[in-house]
Write an enzyme that holds these catalytic residues in place. Structure first.
Site, PDB file in Angstrom:
ATOM      1  N   HIS A  17     -27.077  59.688  17.263  1.00  9.18           N
ATOM      2  CA  HIS A  17     -25.681  59.889  17.822  1.00  9.18           C
ATOM      3  C   HIS A  17     -25.792  61.149  18.834  1.00  9.18           C
ATOM      4  O   HIS A  17     -25.301  61.009  19.849  1.00  9.18           O
ATOM      5  CB  HIS A  17     -24.776  60.075  16.773  1.00  9.18           C
ATOM      6  CG  HIS A  17     -24.566  58.907  15.842  1.00  9.18           C
ATOM      7  ND1 HIS A  17     -24.442  59.104  14.325  1.00  9.18           N
ATOM      8  CD2 HIS A  17     -24.363  57.464  16.144  1.00  9.18           C
ATOM      9  CE1 HIS A  17     -24.412  57.811  14.000  1.00  9.18           C
ATOM     10  NE2 HIS A  17     -24.462  56.793  15.121  1.00  9.18           N
ATOM     11  N   LYS A  41     -14.142  50.020   5.360  1.00 14.34           N
ATOM     12  CA  LYS A  41     -15.617  50.284   5.309  1.00 14.34           C
ATOM     13  C   LYS A  41     -16.287  51.080   4.128  1.00 14.34           C
ATOM     14  O   LYS A  41     -17.217  51.169   4.080  1.00 14.34           O
ATOM     15  CB  LYS A  41     -15.977  50.994   6.423  1.00 14.34           C
ATOM     16  CG  LYS A  41     -16.208  49.700   7.797  1.00 14.34           C
ATOM     17  CD  LYS A  41     -17.157  50.601   8.954  1.00 14.34           C
ATOM     18  CE  LYS A  41     -17.261  49.505   9.919  1.00 14.34           C
ATOM     19  NZ  LYS A  41     -18.211  49.889  11.043  1.00 14.34           N
ATOM     20  N   ARG A  92     -30.049  50.646  20.221  1.00 14.58           N
ATOM     21  CA  ARG A  92     -31.400  51.012  19.840  1.00 14.58           C
ATOM     22  C   ARG A  92     -32.133  49.931  20.246  1.00 14.58           C
ATOM     23  O   ARG A  92     -33.423  49.972  20.499  1.00 14.58           O
ATOM     24  CB  ARG A  92     -31.407  51.330  18.474  1.00 14.58           C
ATOM     25  CG  ARG A  92     -30.759  52.617  18.001  1.00 14.58           C
ATOM     26  CD  ARG A  92     -30.325  52.685  16.622  1.00 14.58           C
ATOM     27  NE  ARG A  92     -29.489  51.643  16.305  1.00 14.58           N
ATOM     28  CZ  ARG A  92     -28.808  51.434  15.216  1.00 14.58           C
ATOM     29  NH1 ARG A  92     -28.969  52.352  14.395  1.00 14.58           N
ATOM     30  NH2 ARG A  92     -27.840  50.479  15.122  1.00 14.58           N
ATOM     31  N   SER A 130     -27.111  55.507  10.574  1.00 14.22           N
ATOM     32  CA  SER A 130     -26.221  56.338   9.248  1.00 14.22           C
ATOM     33  C   SER A 130     -26.587  55.460   8.136  1.00 14.22           C
ATOM     34  O   SER A 130     -26.789  56.153   6.987  1.00 14.22           O
ATOM     35  CB  SER A 130     -24.948  56.004   9.437  1.00 14.22           C
ATOM     36  OG  SER A 130     -24.297  56.851  10.529  1.00 14.22           O
TER      37      SER A 130
HETATM   38  O1  PNS Z   1     -20.484  53.159  14.545  1.00 15.12           O
HETATM   39  P1  PNS Z   1     -19.789  51.850  14.488  1.00 15.12           P
HETATM   40  O2  PNS Z   1     -19.140  51.538  12.995  1.00 15.12           O
HETATM   41  O3  PNS Z   1     -20.742  50.841  14.986  1.00 15.12           O
HETATM   42  O4  PNS Z   1     -18.426  51.825  15.475  1.00 15.12           O
HETATM   43  C1  PNS Z   1     -17.824  50.524  15.579  1.00 15.12           C
HETATM   44  C2  PNS Z   1     -16.441  50.688  16.404  1.00 15.12           C
HETATM   45  C3  PNS Z   1     -15.639  51.961  15.778  1.00 15.12           C
HETATM   46  C4  PNS Z   1     -16.723  51.139  17.751  1.00 15.12           C
HETATM   47  C5  PNS Z   1     -15.664  49.430  16.013  1.00 15.12           C
HETATM   48  O5  PNS Z   1     -15.507  48.944  14.973  1.00 15.12           O
HETATM   49  C6  PNS Z   1     -14.022  49.591  17.083  1.00 15.12           C
HETATM   50  O6  PNS Z   1     -13.980  50.175  17.923  1.00 15.12           O
HETATM   51  N1  PNS Z   1     -13.196  49.803  15.658  1.00 15.12           N
HETATM   52  C7  PNS Z   1     -11.639  49.823  15.910  1.00 15.12           C
HETATM   53  C8  PNS Z   1     -10.881  48.613  15.870  1.00 15.12           C
HETATM   54  C9  PNS Z   1     -10.980  47.845  17.386  1.00 15.12           C
HETATM   55  O7  PNS Z   1     -10.678  48.365  18.342  1.00 15.12           O
HETATM   56  N2  PNS Z   1     -11.689  46.626  17.287  1.00 15.12           N
HETATM   57  C10 PNS Z   1     -11.826  45.933  18.548  1.00 15.12           C
HETATM   58  C11 PNS Z   1     -13.204  46.011  19.087  1.00 15.12           C
HETATM   59  S1  PNS Z   1     -14.100  45.057  17.884  1.00 15.12           S
END
Ligand code: PNS
Length: 162
Positions: A17, A41, A92, A130
């Site tokens: 990150h 989560k 990645r 992670s």
């Molecule tokens: O590190 P991650 O868990 O892959 O991040 C995922 C993240 C936080 C970017 C995604 O889950 C997110 O944006 N969640 C907030 C809810 C949202 O906006 N959903 C619409 C897009 S999927």
């Protein structure tokens, strides 16, 4: 002022990150590293702990134009609230592409004017996530070099207790 949001679960924030963040900072006046506060989560670290670790990392790395943040609900709403023009994400492998493709489609549907930029992870971090840090730590393996040094002890001790 050009503002970017680097969102994620960051449970915990890894050197992968950090690599993406360092690639992004020169393109923006200000970057928010935004922790998703999502009870579904079932994270190992609370959102407040993840934000604290990110704050320690920002300080230790001397990143002048980076701030931490926390959000729940829709990412694009948070991005609009802080005045961001772009979302920042790392890639990645091809499997990430599928996932990111879907997130991008949803975000564009919700707020077309906020676009996402992607940075390829360094090849040395292509295996790192992670989840892998948590797996290694829980089984007593070394997480040295996988997370920012300033957070290593805290993460190791928490994972060892799991
Ligand atoms: O590190 P991650 O868990 O892959 O991040 C995922 C993240 C936080 C970017 C995604 O889950 C997110 O944006 N969640 C907030 C809810 C949202 O906006 N959903 C619409 C897009 S999927």
């Amino acid at each position: 002022m050009k503002i970017g949001v680097y969102p994620g679960s960051f449970d915990p924030f890894t050197v992968g990150h950090l690599d993406v963040l360092k690639s992004a900072v020169s393109l923006f006046d200000l970057v928010y590293v935004a922790v998703l506060n999502n009870s579904e989560k079932d994270p190992v670290f609370t959102a407040a702990e993840r934000v604290d670790m990110i704050d320690r990392m920002i300080e230790a790395e001397g990143l002048q134009n980076v701030r931490s943040g926390m959000f729940d609900g829709l990412l694009v709403r948070y991005a609009a609230q802080v005045g961001a023009s772009h979302i920042i994400r790392g890639l990645r492998a091809i499997t990430d592409f599928e996932y990111e493709f879907q997130i991008d489609a949803v975000n564009r549907h919700l707020m077309n004017e906020i676009r996402t930029v992607y940075f390829m992870a360094s090849p040395s971090h292509s295996f790192l996530s992670s989840s892998k840090v948590k797996e290694i730590g829980r089984f007593g393996g070394s997480i040295e070099g996988l997370v920012p040094p300033c957070n290593e002890n805290f993460i190791r001790e928490r994972l060892a207790r799991q």
